[in-house]
Design a protein around this motif. Structure first.
Motif, short mmCIF file in Angstrom:
data_model
loop_
_atom_site.label_atom_id
_atom_site.label_comp_id
_atom_site.label_asym_id
_atom_site.label_seq_id
_atom_site.Cartn_x
_atom_site.Cartn_y
_atom_site.Cartn_z
N ALA A 29 0.67 -1.35 0.17
CA ALA A 29 -0.08 0.05 0.18
C ALA A 29 0.88 1.25 0.60
N ALA A 30 1.83 0.78 1.05
CA ALA A 30 2.81 2.62 0.74
C ALA A 30 4.10 2.90 -0.32
N HIS A 31 3.83 1.76 -1.17
CA HIS A 31 4.15 1.45 -2.95
C HIS A 31 3.16 2.16 -3.53
N PHE A 32 2.04 2.34 -3.44
CA PHE A 32 0.79 2.44 -4.27
C PHE A 32 0.97 3.72 -3.74
N GLN A 33 0.83 4.72 -2.30
CA GLN A 33 1.13 6.14 -2.15
C GLN A 33 1.63 6.43 -2.59
N ALA A 34 3.53 6.05 -2.68
CA ALA A 34 4.82 6.30 -3.39
C ALA A 34 3.89 6.51 -4.20
N GLN A 35 3.56 5.89 -5.48
CA GLN A 35 2.85 6.57 -6.61
C GLN A 35 1.75 7.88 -6.77
N GLY A 36 1.32 8.06 -5.81
CA GLY A 36 0.43 8.77 -5.86
C GLY A 36 -0.87 8.07 -5.90
N VAL A 37 -1.17 6.96 -5.98
CA VAL A 37 -2.79 5.67 -5.68
C VAL A 37 -2.75 5.69 -4.44
N THR A 38 -4.54 6.25 -4.31
CA THR A 38 -4.23 6.15 -2.35
C THR A 38 -5.55 4.66 -2.46
N LEU A 39 -4.44 3.85 -1.76
CA LEU A 39 -4.82 2.52 -1.93
C LEU A 39 -4.78 2.13 -0.12
N ALA A 40 -5.93 1.89 0.38
CA ALA A 40 -6.63 1.26 1.74
C ALA A 40 -4.77 -0.18 1.80
N ARG A 41 -4.37 -0.87 2.77
CA ARG A 41 -4.58 -1.47 3.36
C ARG A 41 -5.11 -2.99 3.10
N ARG A 42 -6.30 -2.63 3.84
CA ARG A 42 -7.71 -3.77 3.22
C ARG A 42 -7.74 -3.91 1.81
N THR A 43 -7.76 -2.88 1.18
CA THR A 43 -8.02 -3.21 -0.65
C THR A 43 -6.48 -3.84 -1.18
N VAL A 44 -5.38 -3.94 -0.64
CA VAL A 44 -4.39 -5.09 -0.96
C VAL A 44 -4.61 -6.68 -0.90
N VAL A 45 -5.42 -6.37 -0.02
CA VAL A 45 -5.25 -8.15 1.40
C VAL A 45 -6.41 -8.63 -0.24
N LYS A 46 -7.60 -7.46 -0.45
CA LYS A 46 -8.73 -7.99 -0.70
C LYS A 46 -8.20 -8.69 -2.22
N TYR A 47 -7.72 -8.02 -2.61
CA TYR A 47 -7.05 -8.33 -4.37
C TYR A 47 -5.92 -9.12 -4.03
N ARG A 48 -4.60 -9.64 -3.19
CA ARG A 48 -4.23 -10.10 -3.24
C ARG A 48 -4.71 -11.21 -2.95
N GLU A 49 -6.34 -11.54 -1.95
CA GLU A 49 -7.23 -12.52 -2.78
C GLU A 49 -7.85 -13.41 -3.19
N MET A 50 -8.09 -12.14 -4.47
CA MET A 50 -8.66 -12.44 -5.38
C MET A 50 -7.42 -13.21 -6.53
N LEU A 51 -6.91 -12.47 -6.46
CA LEU A 51 -5.61 -13.10 -7.12
C LEU A 51 -5.01 -14.74 -6.05
N LYS A 52 -5.29 -15.02 -5.28
CA LYS A 52 -5.02 -16.44 -4.95
C LYS A 52 -4.16 -16.34 -4.28
N LEU A 53 -3.57 -15.29 -4.67
CA LEU A 53 -1.69 -15.16 -3.38
C LEU A 53 -1.75 -15.85 -1.75
#
Length: 64
Positions: A29-53
């Motif tokens: 999430a901090a990596h995306f924040q540094a790129q100017g994209v607001t992304l919550a940690r919980r969203t990262v978890v949701k997307y990671r689970e969607m990708l089955k990682l």
């Protein structure tokens, strides 16, 4: 940035990480924040689970 693009980038970050030091959801999430994209940690978890990682704890390479 589209959700599909974010998911693709998350998968690429996880694929490129060092097995002995996997990236946490907060670090991703901090990596995306540094790129100017607001992304919550919980969203990262949701997307990671969607990708089955697995979570960072499960991605960590077992000590030999």
């Amino acid at each position: 940035m589209s959700a599909a693009s974010v998911r693709h980038q998350i998968a690429a970050l996880i694929a490129a990480q060092r097995p002995e030091a996997p990236l946490s959801e907060a670090a991703i999430a901090a990596h995306f924040q540094a790129q100017g994209v607001t992304l919550a940690r919980r969203t990262v978890v949701k997307y990671r689970e969607m990708l089955k990682l697995p979570a960072a704890v499960r991605r960590r390479m077992a000590p030999r």
